[in-house]
Motif scaffolding. Structure first.
Motif, mmCIF file in Angstrom:
data_model
loop_
_atom_site.group_PDB
_atom_site.id
_atom_site.type_symbol
_atom_site.label_atom_id
_atom_site.label_comp_id
_atom_site.label_asym_id
_atom_site.label_seq_id
_atom_site.Cartn_x
_atom_site.Cartn_y
_atom_site.Cartn_z
ATOM 1 N N PRO A 1 0.793 -1.243 0.000
ATOM 2 C CA PRO A 1 0.000 0.000 0.000
ATOM 3 C C PRO A 1 0.821 1.288 0.000
ATOM 4 C CG PRO A 1 -0.948 -1.600 1.506
ATOM 5 C CD PRO A 1 0.348 -2.191 1.038
ATOM 6 N N ILE A 2 1.866 1.359 0.825
ATOM 7 C CA ILE A 2 2.638 2.608 0.924
ATOM 8 C C ILE A 2 3.326 2.911 -0.405
ATOM 9 C CG2 ILE A 2 4.455 3.832 2.151
ATOM 10 C CD1 ILE A 2 1.933 3.225 3.808
ATOM 11 N N GLU A 3 3.950 1.900 -1.005
ATOM 12 C CA GLU A 3 4.605 2.108 -2.302
ATOM 13 C C GLU A 3 3.577 2.385 -3.393
ATOM 14 O OE1 GLU A 3 7.605 -0.723 -3.427
ATOM 15 O OE2 GLU A 3 8.024 -1.210 -1.335
ATOM 16 N N ARG A 4 2.412 1.803 -3.263
ATOM 17 C CA ARG A 4 1.369 2.046 -4.263
ATOM 18 C C ARG A 4 0.913 3.498 -4.214
ATOM 19 N NH1 ARG A 4 -3.595 -2.097 -5.378
ATOM 20 N NH2 ARG A 4 -1.853 -3.522 -5.085
ATOM 21 N N ILE A 5 0.841 4.066 -3.028
ATOM 22 C CA ILE A 5 0.451 5.475 -2.911
ATOM 23 C C ILE A 5 1.516 6.363 -3.545
ATOM 24 C CG2 ILE A 5 0.021 7.362 -1.284
ATOM 25 C CD1 ILE A 5 -1.257 5.293 0.571
ATOM 26 N N ALA A 6 2.784 5.976 -3.417
ATOM 27 C CA ALA A 6 3.857 6.741 -4.078
ATOM 28 C C ALA A 6 3.633 6.762 -5.586
ATOM 29 C CB ALA A 6 5.217 6.133 -3.743
ATOM 30 N N SER B 1 -6.681 -7.214 5.190
ATOM 31 C CA SER B 1 -6.531 -7.816 6.510
ATOM 32 C C SER B 1 -6.876 -6.862 7.639
ATOM 33 C CB SER B 1 -5.084 -8.309 6.682
ATOM 34 O OG SER B 1 -4.755 -9.249 5.687
ATOM 35 N N MET B 2 -7.213 -5.628 7.323
ATOM 36 C CA MET B 2 -7.541 -4.642 8.358
ATOM 37 C C MET B 2 -8.871 -4.962 9.028
ATOM 38 S SD MET B 2 -6.688 -0.912 6.754
ATOM 39 C CE MET B 2 -5.043 -0.251 6.743
ATOM 40 N N GLU B 3 -9.025 -4.429 10.210
ATOM 41 C CA GLU B 3 -10.331 -4.492 10.862
ATOM 42 C C GLU B 3 -11.320 -3.630 10.080
ATOM 43 O OE1 GLU B 3 -10.177 -3.471 14.955
ATOM 44 O OE2 GLU B 3 -8.601 -4.924 15.437
ATOM 45 N N HIS B 4 -12.590 -3.974 10.197
ATOM 46 C CA HIS B 4 -13.595 -3.308 9.374
ATOM 47 C C HIS B 4 -13.621 -1.795 9.618
ATOM 48 C CE1 HIS B 4 -17.197 -2.871 6.975
ATOM 49 N NE2 HIS B 4 -17.743 -2.171 7.965
ATOM 50 N N LYS B 5 -13.493 -1.375 10.871
ATOM 51 C CA LYS B 5 -13.574 0.065 11.164
ATOM 52 C C LYS B 5 -12.401 0.821 10.556
ATOM 53 C CE LYS B 5 -11.396 -0.332 15.748
ATOM 54 N NZ LYS B 5 -10.166 0.397 15.408
ATOM 55 N N ASP B 6 -11.228 0.191 10.546
ATOM 56 C CA ASP B 6 -10.066 0.839 9.934
ATOM 57 C C ASP B 6 -10.210 0.883 8.413
ATOM 58 O OD1 ASP B 6 -8.929 1.207 12.406
ATOM 59 O OD2 ASP B 6 -7.681 -0.593 12.308
ATOM 60 N N LYS B 7 -10.724 -0.218 7.875
ATOM 61 C CA LYS B 7 -10.921 -0.281 6.436
ATOM 62 C C LYS B 7 -11.920 0.787 5.986
ATOM 63 C CE LYS B 7 -11.029 -4.428 4.883
ATOM 64 N NZ LYS B 7 -11.503 -5.786 4.548
ATOM 65 N N ARG B 8 -12.927 1.025 6.812
ATOM 66 C CA ARG B 8 -13.925 2.045 6.486
ATOM 67 C C ARG B 8 -13.299 3.441 6.437
ATOM 68 N NH1 ARG B 8 -19.576 2.229 7.034
ATOM 69 N NH2 ARG B 8 -20.266 4.195 6.090
ATOM 70 N N ASP C 1 -0.469 -0.546 9.167
ATOM 71 C CA ASP C 1 -0.890 0.381 10.223
ATOM 72 C C ASP C 1 -1.778 1.452 9.609
ATOM 73 O OD1 ASP C 1 -0.912 2.694 11.991
ATOM 74 O OD2 ASP C 1 0.643 1.659 13.132
ATOM 75 N N VAL C 2 -3.006 1.549 10.075
ATOM 76 C CA VAL C 2 -3.959 2.467 9.469
ATOM 77 C C VAL C 2 -3.526 3.919 9.622
ATOM 78 C CG1 VAL C 2 -5.426 2.664 11.522
ATOM 79 C CG2 VAL C 2 -6.414 2.998 9.238
ATOM 80 N N THR C 3 -2.861 4.250 10.720
ATOM 81 C CA THR C 3 -2.415 5.628 10.937
ATOM 82 C C THR C 3 -1.385 6.036 9.887
ATOM 83 O OG1 THR C 3 -2.779 5.401 13.322
ATOM 84 C CG2 THR C 3 -1.395 7.239 12.582
ATOM 85 N N ILE C 4 -0.413 5.140 9.654
ATOM 86 C CA ILE C 4 0.617 5.428 8.643
ATOM 87 C C ILE C 4 -0.012 5.514 7.251
ATOM 88 C CG2 ILE C 4 2.686 4.522 7.519
ATOM 89 C CD1 ILE C 4 3.442 3.243 10.187
ATOM 90 N N LEU C 5 -0.941 4.604 6.972
ATOM 91 C CA LEU C 5 -1.582 4.586 5.666
ATOM 92 C C LEU C 5 -2.369 5.869 5.415
ATOM 93 C CD1 LEU C 5 -2.160 2.956 3.104
ATOM 94 C CD2 LEU C 5 -4.152 1.992 4.258
ATOM 95 N N LEU C 6 -3.109 6.320 6.404
ATOM 96 C CA LEU C 6 -3.901 7.548 6.253
ATOM 97 C C LEU C 6 -3.000 8.765 6.085
ATOM 98 C CD1 LEU C 6 -6.775 6.925 8.831
ATOM 99 C CD2 LEU C 6 -6.920 6.850 6.339
ATOM 100 N N GLU C 7 -1.828 8.740 6.730
ATOM 101 C CA GLU C 7 -0.879 9.846 6.561
ATOM 102 C C GLU C 7 -0.387 9.906 5.113
ATOM 103 O OE1 GLU C 7 2.183 9.147 9.395
ATOM 104 O OE2 GLU C 7 1.043 9.943 11.101
ATOM 105 N N GLU C 8 -0.113 8.743 4.524
ATOM 106 C CA GLU C 8 0.333 8.709 3.131
ATOM 107 C C GLU C 8 -0.788 9.143 2.186
ATOM 108 O OE1 GLU C 8 3.450 8.124 1.992
ATOM 109 O OE2 GLU C 8 3.944 8.227 4.123
ATOM 110 N N ILE C 9 -2.015 8.712 2.481
ATOM 111 C CA ILE C 9 -3.158 9.124 1.663
ATOM 112 C C ILE C 9 -3.344 10.633 1.749
ATOM 113 C CG2 ILE C 9 -5.669 8.964 1.412
ATOM 114 C CD1 ILE C 9 -5.484 6.059 2.264
#
Length: 798
Positions: free
Chosen positions: A356-361, A403-410, A571-579
């Motif tokens: 995911p992180i590299e994909r956002i790049a 593989s994320m929890e549903h609330k994080d995926k949302r 990690d949803v926090t890191i992913l959201l920061e990249e988004i």
């Protein structure tokens, strides 16, 4: 008699109006990118022909019309003469309309072709060539047999033209011969083309020119001629037409008298230079191809043909192609839509299997490409909008997100949906809207992989609001998403809607529909219901016995599809920061395009010009880099005041080294020219010189030439590594006794870790953070030597 005169005058007027119309249309599409005085000067120096295909009435016809107009009713044309004039009028109108069939018909009825002016030969061949290109663009909208018949008709006519030229029945014109060779090349008629060229080369300069040699080199390159033979032909053209070159223009570094102004060189054969680039790329000589590109960009930084950039996009690895594409856009060169789309699609495809992180790049790079393309005068199409939306929504396909929890995926789904909405809003301002494929991707990825059922309704309503009606792919997307959501009721509903839509179109579900239904039902835990449904309807829907067996076997098979617990969630926090970085890039695009300028002012912007970090071994502080640039692109007299002796000159990138004339960038102050190089400040994208000419993107020619020179250095370094990696892969495959990897596949991926640099990042240059300026003398000398080696300027370099 008066009526006849009026009719012929009307034909000429129509032709003139058509010419004006095509000129206006071309100016509109190019957005006035070639309207400035500096561009007109460059075009004059190139001797470029108008792309109008309107017929120009030959001189002998004009004389007859003038005579008839003067004598009035007393002048009576011979019936045969009158018939000949009418045929030439028909030919003129057919050429004006780019009606190849009409040209063939009118030309076939003319009995004395020797009386036709040489410009007629040119216009006929030009029309034939253009007709082939228009036919190719419409290929997939034309029945196969019709396309084949039309193509064969054009080829037969082209062969007859070549035969008449050789026999002397048609007046020769080197412009016609250039188009005829190009026609044969694009039509795939290599034997006839090579035979025609071998005859042409033996004729005088009425038959050949630098452009004809250029067309021949490209033709022979595609036909498989070795590079050494093509290089020899290139040099032969230089020797045959020496008046079109100046020694300092084809010196190792294209030394110019004034780097801030256009190069004014009469008849500079850009097609010849383009052809040697093509030949070198097709034969894998990447270094020499880049050096030739470097020369072209130095000579003509704003009007190097778009096709040249397209050659590198087609032939070189993705990381290199990105930078070449960005160089063209930055200069305001209108990169062809098909090349832009190909590159954007390649980057999107390359991102599909990344974490995911590299994909956002990669997504940030995609957005940068779209912005640079738009800012450089490109036109964003609906298809490009679809590509961008699909790329963004496919982020949810990453296993780590599954593989994320549903609330994080949302949370991720909401963040991505926000980006998609903003993206569509920006492109809607440009008059572009997404197609149905974009909404199908939203349903499949955000609703399905993101397990957000409500997205389905939102996507369908938005598509309907744009006048887009669901199709079979939409129904399949809803069915797939229903399985991902694990909602069997929704699966049953989607299957019923798919059947209804098929019935409405007088169709029945096929084997693919059943496989999608079975997969969705199994994910939703509805195996038994799916079995009952399939047994009841498969025969009714006309599935063959073996197809029914495969479907039932899949139903009975235990499936592990959809199980992602073994994949570590991101990690949803890191992913959201990249988004959020991607969202910040989008905000930059929104702000800069709010007023819908035809071109962006790139002089005040730091653009992401590279995907990879520049090679570390090339690093020089900016002051040292500029000093090296000045050394190799201006005259550097020795201590005695003389230029360096010829033996010290390296092998040229285009031709053998020649001692350039004693010219420098220093000019008298009263002429209003730029200050001498030693008095100029360190160049950058945001600094200006006292007097200069700018591109349509507001970059001075001096800045463009310097920045392009730096990027060519990086491209030379990457190309050497990429070519070496491919050669090693081939050697390894041969040692193992297996087939070598396809070059195209290896070139379409970014092998190294790409940099996550985007439009919202500041304080960086070409994707790498600014490095300290305290590099020691040894490192500086090492980097200088590396750049000179790559350019063939160091001792012992080939």
């Amino acid at each position: 008699m008066l009526a006849s005169t009026l009719r012929r005058t009307h034909v000429e007027l129509q032709a003139h109006r058509q010419w004006l119309k095509t000129f206006s249309a071309r100016s509109y599409h190019s957005g006035a990118c070639h309207s400035g005085p500096h561009v007109r000067a460059e075009r004059r120096s190139l001797g470029l022909q108008s792309r109008s295909y309107a017929y120009i009435t030959p001189r002998h016809v004009r004389k007859r019309l003038q005579k008839e107009s003067i004598l009035g009713s007393q002048a009576q044309l011979d019936p045969k003469e009158a018939a000949s004039v009418r045929l030439e009028e028909d030919l003129a109108q057919a050429i004006t309309d780019v009606d190849v069939k009409g040209v063939i018909a009118a030309f076939g009825q003319i009995t004395d072709h020797k009386r036709l002016d040489r410009t007629v030969t040119w216009r006929i061949c030009q029309c034939l060539h253009q007709g082939l290109r228009e036919q190719s663009r419409m290929r997939y909208q034309t029945a196969a047999h019709t396309y084949r018949e039309d193509n064969e008709e054009k080829v037969i006519f082209a062969k007859s033209l070549a035969k008449r030229i050789r026999k002397g029945d048609l007046a020769p014109d080197h412009r016609a011969h250039m188009h005829l060779l190009s026609f044969f090349k694009e039509a795939g008629v290599q034997d006839a083309a090579v035979e025609f060229w071998q005859w042409l080369e033996l004729q005088d300069d009425t038959y050949v020119s630098c452009d004809v040699y250029g067309s021949a080199i490209e033709l022979l390159a595609i036909a498989g001629a070795p590079l050494a033979e093509l290089e020899t032909l290139f040099h032969r053209a230089l020797e045959r037409f020496p008046g079109t070159f100046h020694a300092y223009h084809l010196s190792p570094n294209a030394i110019l008298s004034n780097r801030e102004y256009p190069t004014i060189t009469k008849g500079m054969p850009i097609i010849l230079l383009q052809s040697i680039v093509t030949a070198r790329l097709l034969r894998g000589s990447s270094r020499d191809a880049y050096l030739a590109l470097d020369t072209m960009l130095r000579l003509y930084p704003t009007i190097t043909p778009s096709r040249v950039f397209g050659l590198f996009i087609n032939e070189r690895p993705l990381a290199e192609a990105y930078t070449v594409f960005a160089m063209g856009c930055r200069a305001g060169v209108p990169i062809r839509h098909e090349h832009a789309r190909k590159l954007i699609t390649a980057v999107r495809t390359d991102a599909e299997n990344l974490p995911p992180i590299e994909r956002i790049a990669r997504l940030r790079q995609l957005l940068s490409m779209a912005y640079i393309y738009l800012g450089g005068g490109g036109i964003i199409s609906n298809n490009l909008v679809n590509e961008l939306v699909i790329a963004v929504t496919q982020l949810l396909q990453a296993s780590a997100i599954g593989s994320m929890e549903h609330k994080d995926k949302r949370l991720v789904v909401d963040a991505v949906m926000d980006i998609v909405r903003k993206m569509l809003e920006i492109f809607a301002r440009e008059g572009k809207k997404p197609g149905l494929s974009a909404f199908n991707s939203i349903i499949n990825n955000l609703a399905g992989h993101g397990q957000s059922k409500h997205i389905i309704g939102i996507a369908l309503r938005d598509a309907h609001a744009l006048g887009l009606e669901p199709n079979n792919v939409t129904s399949r997307s809803v069915l797939t998403a229903a399985g991902q959501i694990r909602d069997m009721d929704l699966v049953a509903q989607a299957w019923s809607e798919l059947r209804d839509l098929k019935a409405k179109n007088l169709q029945k579900p096929d084997a693919t529909d059943y496989h999608i239904f079975v997969k969705a039902a199994k994910l939703a835990g509805g195996d038994e219901l799916a079995k009952e449904t399939c047994k009841k309807t498969m025969i009714e829907d006309g599935l063959l016995e073996w197809q029914r067996v495969v479907v039932m076997e899949r139903l009975d098979k235990t499936s592990s599809e959809g199980l992602t617990t073994a994949i570590k969630a991101v990690d949803v926090t890191i992913l959201l920061e990249e988004i959020q970085k991607l969202r910040a890039d989008l905000a930059v695009v929104d702000e800069r395009t709010a007023d819908r300028p035809a071109f962006q002012d790139f002089s005040t912007q730091t653009l992401p010009m590279t995907v990879l970090v520049p090679p570390a071994e090339q690093y020089l502080p900016e002051t040292e880099m500029r000093m090296l640039y000045d050394e190799v692109t201006t005259e550097q007299p020795a201590q005695t005041g003389d230029v360096a002796p010829p033996e010290a000159a390296p092998v040229d990138s285009l031709t053998e080294a020649k001692t350039p004339p004693a010219v420098t960038t220093e000019q008298p102050a009263q002429n209003g020219d730029v200050a001498p190089p030693e008095a100029a400040p360190v160049d950058s994208l945001t600094e200006a010189t006292p007097s200069f000419v700018v591109s349509v993107t507001n970059l001075s020619f001096g800045v463009l030439r310097y920045e392009n020179w730096k990027l060519i250095n990086y491209l030379l370094g990457w190309a050497e590594k990429h070519d070496k990696a491919y050669e090693e892969a081939v050697d390894l495959a041969i040692a193992k006794g297996i087939a070598p990897p396809p070059r195209g596949k290896m070139m379409s991926t970014i092998q190294e870790k790409a940099d996550g640099y985007g439009l919202s990042d500041v304080g960086t240059v070409e994707g790498v953070a600014a490095r300290p300026e305290d590099t020691n003398a040894t490192q500086v000398q090492s980097a200088r030597n590396e750049i000179l080696r790559l350019r063939g300027l160091a001792e012992g370099s080939g």
